[in-house]
Design a protein around this motif. Structure first.
Motif, PDB file in Angstrom:
ATOM      1  N   GLN A 114       0.816  -1.222   0.000  1.00 45.26           N
ATOM      2  CA  GLN A 114       0.000   0.000   0.000  1.00 45.26           C
ATOM      3  C   GLN A 114       0.850   1.274   0.000  1.00 45.26           C
ATOM      4  O   GLN A 114       0.303   2.381   0.054  1.00 45.26           O
ATOM      5  CB  GLN A 114      -0.912   0.016   1.246  1.00 45.26           C
ATOM      6  N   ASN A 115       2.191   1.098  -0.037  1.00 47.43           N
ATOM      7  CA  ASN A 115       3.110   2.247  -0.027  1.00 47.43           C
ATOM      8  C   ASN A 115       2.924   3.116   1.218  1.00 47.43           C
ATOM      9  O   ASN A 115       2.975   4.355   1.141  1.00 47.43           O
ATOM     10  CB  ASN A 115       2.944   3.094  -1.292  1.00 47.43           C
ATOM     11  N   LEU A 116       2.702   2.472   2.357  1.00 46.90           N
ATOM     12  CA  LEU A 116       2.576   3.190   3.620  1.00 46.90           C
ATOM     13  C   LEU A 116       3.905   3.147   4.364  1.00 46.90           C
ATOM     14  O   LEU A 116       4.595   2.120   4.372  1.00 46.90           O
ATOM     15  CB  LEU A 116       1.488   2.558   4.488  1.00 46.90           C
ATOM     16  N   LYS A 117       4.263   4.246   5.007  1.00 47.93           N
ATOM     17  CA  LYS A 117       5.516   4.334   5.729  1.00 47.93           C
ATOM     18  C   LYS A 117       5.292   4.044   7.202  1.00 47.93           C
ATOM     19  O   LYS A 117       4.506   4.722   7.876  1.00 47.93           O
ATOM     20  CB  LYS A 117       6.143   5.722   5.560  1.00 47.93           C
ATOM     21  N   LEU A 118       6.019   3.024   7.696  1.00 46.83           N
ATOM     22  CA  LEU A 118       5.888   2.620   9.085  1.00 46.83           C
ATOM     23  C   LEU A 118       6.432   3.708  10.007  1.00 46.83           C
ATOM     24  O   LEU A 118       7.515   4.250   9.781  1.00 46.83           O
ATOM     25  CB  LEU A 118       6.651   1.305   9.322  1.00 46.83           C
ATOM     26  N   GLY A 119       5.670   4.010  11.052  1.00 46.14           N
ATOM     27  CA  GLY A 119       6.060   5.055  11.989  1.00 46.14           C
ATOM     28  C   GLY A 119       5.596   6.430  11.589  1.00 46.14           C
ATOM     29  O   GLY A 119       5.701   7.383  12.363  1.00 46.14           O
ATOM     30  N   VAL A 120       5.060   6.546  10.365  1.00 45.22           N
ATOM     31  CA  VAL A 120       4.525   7.823   9.867  1.00 45.22           C
ATOM     32  C   VAL A 120       3.045   7.672   9.533  1.00 45.22           C
ATOM     33  O   VAL A 120       2.190   8.332  10.119  1.00 45.22           O
ATOM     34  CB  VAL A 120       5.311   8.309   8.628  1.00 45.22           C
ATOM     35  N   ASP A 121       2.741   6.773   8.586  1.00 40.94           N
ATOM     36  CA  ASP A 121       1.346   6.549   8.181  1.00 40.94           C
ATOM     37  C   ASP A 121       0.613   5.608   9.132  1.00 40.94           C
ATOM     38  O   ASP A 121      -0.604   5.709   9.304  1.00 40.94           O
ATOM     39  CB  ASP A 121       1.305   5.977   6.764  1.00 40.94           C
ATOM     40  N   PHE A 122       1.323   4.690   9.695  1.00 38.67           N
ATOM     41  CA  PHE A 122       0.744   3.733  10.647  1.00 38.67           C
ATOM     42  C   PHE A 122       1.852   3.285  11.594  1.00 38.67           C
ATOM     43  O   PHE A 122       3.039   3.596  11.381  1.00 38.67           O
ATOM     44  CB  PHE A 122       0.112   2.539   9.924  1.00 38.67           C
ATOM     45  N   GLY A 123       1.476   2.571  12.672  1.00 37.01           N
ATOM     46  CA  GLY A 123       2.469   2.155  13.648  1.00 37.01           C
ATOM     47  C   GLY A 123       2.355   0.689  14.021  1.00 37.01           C
ATOM     48  O   GLY A 123       1.331   0.042  13.759  1.00 37.01           O
ATOM     49  N   ILE A 124       3.413   0.178  14.631  1.00 37.79           N
ATOM     50  CA  ILE A 124       3.436  -1.215  15.101  1.00 37.79           C
ATOM     51  C   ILE A 124       4.112  -1.274  16.465  1.00 37.79           C
ATOM     52  O   ILE A 124       5.166  -0.659  16.683  1.00 37.79           O
ATOM     53  CB  ILE A 124       4.198  -2.138  14.126  1.00 37.79           C
ATOM     54  N   ILE A 125       3.496  -2.051  17.380  1.00 37.86           N
ATOM     55  CA  ILE A 125       4.169  -2.510  18.595  1.00 37.86           C
ATOM     56  C   ILE A 125       4.112  -4.038  18.556  1.00 37.86           C
ATOM     57  O   ILE A 125       3.030  -4.621  18.486  1.00 37.86           O
ATOM     58  CB  ILE A 125       3.491  -2.002  19.875  1.00 37.86           C
ATOM     59  N   SER A 126       5.264  -4.660  18.587  1.00 37.03           N
ATOM     60  CA  SER A 126       5.336  -6.121  18.594  1.00 37.03           C
ATOM     61  C   SER A 126       5.537  -6.613  20.018  1.00 37.03           C
ATOM     62  O   SER A 126       5.954  -5.868  20.898  1.00 37.03           O
ATOM     63  CB  SER A 126       6.492  -6.582  17.698  1.00 37.03           C
ATOM     64  N   TYR A 127       5.216  -7.886  20.250  1.00 39.44           N
ATOM     65  CA  TYR A 127       5.405  -8.499  21.562  1.00 39.44           C
ATOM     66  C   TYR A 127       6.585  -9.457  21.494  1.00 39.44           C
ATOM     67  O   TYR A 127       6.710 -10.225  20.540  1.00 39.44           O
ATOM     68  CB  TYR A 127       4.141  -9.255  21.978  1.00 39.44           C
ATOM     69  N   ASN A 128       7.450  -9.399  22.478  1.00 39.42           N
ATOM     70  CA  ASN A 128       8.624 -10.262  22.636  1.00 39.42           C
ATOM     71  C   ASN A 128       9.790  -9.805  21.760  1.00 39.42           C
ATOM     72  O   ASN A 128       9.708  -9.806  20.531  1.00 39.42           O
ATOM     73  CB  ASN A 128       8.299 -11.734  22.350  1.00 39.42           C
ATOM     74  N   GLU A 129      10.860  -9.436  22.416  1.00 37.85           N
ATOM     75  CA  GLU A 129      12.068  -8.929  21.750  1.00 37.85           C
ATOM     76  C   GLU A 129      12.855 -10.063  21.106  1.00 37.85           C
ATOM     77  O   GLU A 129      13.037 -11.132  21.690  1.00 37.85           O
ATOM     78  CB  GLU A 129      12.940  -8.209  22.774  1.00 37.85           C
ATOM     79  N   THR A 130      13.294  -9.833  19.858  1.00 37.05           N
ATOM     80  CA  THR A 130      14.230 -10.718  19.173  1.00 37.05           C
ATOM     81  C   THR A 130      15.269  -9.847  18.489  1.00 37.05           C
ATOM     82  O   THR A 130      15.006  -8.679  18.194  1.00 37.05           O
ATOM     83  CB  THR A 130      13.523 -11.601  18.125  1.00 37.05           C
ATOM     84  N   PRO A 131      16.453 -10.378  18.186  1.00 37.79           N
ATOM     85  CA  PRO A 131      17.488  -9.565  17.539  1.00 37.79           C
ATOM     86  C   PRO A 131      17.041  -8.941  16.227  1.00 37.79           C
ATOM     87  O   PRO A 131      17.407  -7.807  15.916  1.00 37.79           O
ATOM     88  CB  PRO A 131      18.632 -10.572  17.328  1.00 37.79           C
ATOM     89  N   LEU A 132      16.237  -9.671  15.447  1.00 38.06           N
ATOM     90  CA  LEU A 132      15.812  -9.148  14.149  1.00 38.06           C
ATOM     91  C   LEU A 132      14.961  -7.889  14.265  1.00 38.06           C
ATOM     92  O   LEU A 132      14.976  -7.045  13.366  1.00 38.06           O
ATOM     93  CB  LEU A 132      15.036 -10.227  13.381  1.00 38.06           C
ATOM     94  N   LYS A 133      14.219  -7.756  15.365  1.00 40.68           N
ATOM     95  CA  LYS A 133      13.330  -6.601  15.505  1.00 40.68           C
ATOM     96  C   LYS A 133      14.097  -5.298  15.700  1.00 40.68           C
ATOM     97  O   LYS A 133      13.528  -4.216  15.571  1.00 40.68           O
ATOM     98  CB  LYS A 133      12.335  -6.836  16.635  1.00 40.68           C
ATOM     99  N   LYS A 134      15.382  -5.401  15.985  1.00 47.49           N
ATOM    100  CA  LYS A 134      16.210  -4.197  16.064  1.00 47.49           C
ATOM    101  C   LYS A 134      16.456  -3.592  14.693  1.00 47.49           C
ATOM    102  O   LYS A 134      16.709  -2.389  14.583  1.00 47.49           O
ATOM    103  CB  LYS A 134      17.553  -4.533  16.721  1.00 47.49           C
ATOM    104  N   ILE A 135      16.395  -4.429  13.639  1.00 50.96           N
ATOM    105  CA  ILE A 135      16.767  -3.950  12.308  1.00 50.96           C
ATOM    106  C   ILE A 135      15.654  -4.045  11.271  1.00 50.96           C
ATOM    107  O   ILE A 135      15.680  -3.333  10.272  1.00 50.96           O
ATOM    108  CB  ILE A 135      18.008  -4.712  11.792  1.00 50.96           C
TER     109      ILE A 135
END
Length: 332
Positions: free
Chosen positions: A268-289
């Motif tokens: 949809q060409n939406l920019k994360l953190g600008v057009d919409f947001g996400i909070i994920s549950y449980n930290e993993t190394p990949l979520k840093k990048i």
């Protein structure tokens, strides 16, 4: 009866003297794998001991995997590895990256003289029951991850009293057992409060909650936050055939849904953190990048494994709530 030696007034319980005698006999090769131990009755008569005392010693060796019993025939040497002082039954629901963090941390801190056998119930109640039944009496400690399965207390109560530790999720039926656990209702509520300044720019908060594996506390904590702070909200069971609307904030416990949402936003060409947001549950190394950084609400899994090892080694009986935090990144 030269295998077992019992002395009076030396300050060491007699059942422990039985254990040490058999360990020494194995180390000196007076007993080898497959050898039969003196019968319970024979030991009782030789040293004027009660059956309970002898059985306590034999049962401890059995739990450590050193001897085994054949009903009606007696006890036999199963292993000559006497350095294993504890044998731990570890029952996880499933293996994923953060459960692996708990497991690796636990192994790192438990030491070399503890044997850990890991099993998985995969959220299947009959499998859970069978694993509990098959392990009963064969371990010195039972670490159980009950998740949200129904009626688990009935099976757990069949295990030896004082040898059970509850991991990750607990419930009122299990409140008498030592535990290291997450308070999911509190964690999501307090995590959202910490991010509230950024949440205010979003028009709607959407929790993706399939409800099969996910703890119910996530849902109740989310609902309580949205009600208290008057956020427009929605709870959906899956993210399929759905358009992302500008101003949406998705709270996502499951990483498969996280991928689906990110892929849909890209389409949809939406920019994360600008057009919409996400909070994920449980930290993993990949979520840093991933996607320039995913905000997470997460407990410290390595700390959980370390505390768990300490509870096993020191016999701690507390119920310990593991800390959680909001890790802020660009997705919010």
């Amino acid at each position: 009866m030269n295998i077992i030696s019992i002395q009076n007034n030396i300050g060491l319980p007699k059942y422990k003297q039985i254990i040490l005698s058999i360990e020494k006999a194995i180390e000196e090769e007076k007993l080898v794998k497959g050898d039969r131990l003196p019968s319970v009755n024979k030991v009782c008569l030789a040293f004027s001991l009660s059956r309970d005392t002898v059985l306590l010693g034999y049962d401890e060796l059995k739990k450590r995997g050193i001897i085994y019993a054949i009903p009606g025939k007696g006890y036999y040497v199963k292993s000559v590895e006497t350095t294993i002082k504890q044998k731990v039954f570890l029952l996880f629901d499933e293996l994923n990256s953060f459960k692996e963090d708990i497991y690796n941390s636990f192994l790192m801190n438990i030491g070399k003289n503890v044997q850990v056998d890991i099993f998985f119930h995969h959220f299947n109640a009959p499998v859970f029951e069978k694993l509990i039944n098959d392990s009963n009496g064969n371990y010195t400690k039972y670490i159980i991850m009950p998740t949200n399965l129904n009626d688990v207390a009935r099976f757990i109560k069949t295990l030896p009293v004082g040898e059970v530790i509850i991991l990750d999720q607990t419930n009122p039926e299990l409140k008498l057992y030592p535990a290291i656990y997450q308070n999911h209702e509190k964690d999501i509520f307090e995590g959202l409060i910490k991010g509230k300044t950024r949440l205010n720019k979003y028009k709607k908060l959407i929790l993706i909650f399939p409800g099969f594996r996910e703890p119910l506390g996530m849902k109740t904590g989310f609902e309580a936050f949205c009600k208290q702070y008057n956020f427009n909200s929605e709870i959906i069971t899956e993210f399929t055939n759905r358009e992302i609307t500008s101003g949406d904030l998705y709270i996502i416990p499951n990483d498969r849904d996280l991928v689906r949402v990110i892929e849909k936003a890209r389409d949809q060409n939406l920019k994360l953190g600008v057009d919409f947001g996400i909070i994920s549950y449980n930290e993993t190394p990949l979520k840093k990048i991933v996607a320039n950084g995913i905000t997470t609400i997460s407990t410290q899994f390595e700390t959980m494994g370390k505390i768990l090892a300490d509870m096993v080694l020191k016999g701690r009986k507390e119920q310990i709530e593991n800390k959680s935090a909001l890790i802020m990144r660009n997705s919010l």
